[in-house]
Write an enzyme that holds these catalytic residues in place. Structure first.
Site, PDB file in Angstrom:
ATOM      1  N   TYR A 140       0.817  -1.207   0.000  1.00 24.37           N
ATOM      2  CA  TYR A 140       0.000   0.000   0.000  1.00 24.37           C
ATOM      3  C   TYR A 140       0.855   1.263   0.000  1.00 24.37           C
ATOM      4  CZ  TYR A 140      -3.800  -3.228   1.217  1.00 24.37           C
ATOM      5  OH  TYR A 140      -4.698  -4.265   1.210  1.00 24.37           O
ATOM      6  N   ASP A 217      -2.467 -18.319   1.954  1.00 22.45           N
ATOM      7  CA  ASP A 217      -3.543 -19.057   1.271  1.00 22.45           C
ATOM      8  C   ASP A 217      -4.118 -20.135   2.199  1.00 22.45           C
ATOM      9  OD1 ASP A 217      -1.048 -20.275   1.062  1.00 22.45           O
ATOM     10  OD2 ASP A 217      -1.277 -20.895  -1.029  1.00 22.45           O
TER      11      ASP A 217
END
Ligand code: IPM
Ligand code: MN
Length: 350
Positions: A140, A217
């Site tokens: 970000y 994941d």
């Protein structure tokens, strides 16, 4: 006197902030806490008024406060702005300028909302997780841009950036169940390999805390199939952003998820959810995430654990009495609006 900068922002922001203010005023009265509130413009509304989502005046206000209390930002009318002018960029700049590297997102299962969760009855009993999301690094904030026919975002972390966030996770894990889940993608990302190294280093300072490393994941899957294994989670910015929304499904609604952004001289409290423009102005939004963020402000900025717990208990009590906003309503619920929910919670504080 505790000086609070109040930034209602966009969409449902003003309504949920108004609701939380009813609660905070009641807390101030019952616990004798002296607050002064100073409203500032922030987000899309600030862009409309002044051309910047995080105007200089608001910057001055927040830097001169003891805490910042934020509603939510963003909406479709600002989606096509240049990225740097979007309300979301204002939020990133606000977090960065206050040095708020540590975003705490507690996720708790409320048995009362059993009909709102997708799990079988009983499956989530006792689930109570605290996510520490790194908030001022990673993709970000890394270098980003366009090439002739492409685009890029860069993820980079320093040892220090990882260390200070991870250490906060260890501190809390030591006080709780002495288990810490560190979530990364160390099978692919170099920053994640560094992350693991730093976690191992901090672990030496907290040897009684057992660390479990999980790839992101797999963590996403584990949060669904076996959420009870988690207690304290530490993770980088983007993974924490994604996993905290996913974990909100455990709380029954994103409208239940508070957050505290810590690590600066001035800390910030905001719900984890967005501005829900589809229901803005309709008195339908759930103010509980915002009200629980006030509890975090009482805990971390005011160091008043009694007051913090009084707010949390008041929320439990109102839910137990069967009241619900639309997002958390079951077949038997008494459905109330934003304002009434906030008033019910305020009236339950004593
Ligand atoms: C959040 C939000 C923000 C983020 C957006 C609005 C920039 O999704 O607080 O989780 O990604 O941090
Ligand atoms: Mn998010």
């Amino acid at each position: 006197m505790i000086k609070v900068a109040v930034l209602p922002g966009d969409g449902i922001g003003p309504e949920i902030v108004d609701g939380a203010m009813v609660v905070i005023n009641k807390v101030a009265e019952v616990f004798g806490i002296d607050f002064s509130f100073h409203y500032g413009q922030f987000g899309g509304v600030a862009y409309d008024a002044s051309g910047s989502p995080f105007p200089e005046e608001t910057r001055k206000l927040v830097l001169d406060s003891d805490a910042v209390f934020l509603g939510s930002v963003g909406g479709p009318q600002w989606d096509n702005l240049d990225r740097t002018l979007r309300p979301e960029s204002g939020l990133l700049a606000l977090r960065k300028s206050l040095g708020l590297y540590c975003n705490l997102r507690p996720v708790k299962y409320y048995n009362l909302l059993e009909s709102k969760v997708i799990w079988k009855p009983g499956y989530l009993d006792g689930v109570d997780i605290v996510i520490f999301r790194e908030l001022t690094g990673g993709a970000y904030f890394g270098e980003k841009g366009r090439t002739d026919d492409g685009a890029y975002d860069t993820i980079s972390y320093t040892r220090e950036e990882i260390y200070r966030l991870v250490e906060r996770g260890f501190e809390l894990a030591q006080k709780r169940k002495k288990v810490l889940h560190s979530i990364d993608k160390a099978n692919v990302l170099e920053t994640s390999r560094l992350w693991r190294e730093v976690v191992a280093e901090v672990n030496q300072k907290y040897p009684d805390v057992k660390v479990e490393h999980l790839y992101v994941d797999n963590a996403a899957l584990q949060l669904v199939i076996n959420p009870k294994q988690f207690d304290v989670i530490v993770t980088e910015n983007m993974f924490g952003d994604i996993l905290s929304d996913q974990a909100a499904s455990i709380a029954g609604s994103l409208g239940m998820l508070p957050s505290a952004s810590l690590g600066g001289k001035v800390n910030l409290y905001e719900p984890s959810h967005g501005s829900a423009p589809d229901i803005a102005g309709e008195d339908k939004a759930n103010p509980i995430a915002t009200i629980l963020s006030i509890a975090l402000m009482l805990r971390f900025t005011c160091s008043n654990e009694h007051a913090a717990q009084a707010v949390e208990k008041a929320v439990d009590k109102v839910l137990a009495a069967g009241y619900a906003t639309g997002d958390i309503a079951g077949p038997e619920s008494k459905i109330v609006g934003t304002k009434e929910m906030a008033e019910l919670i305020a009236n339950s504080i004593n």
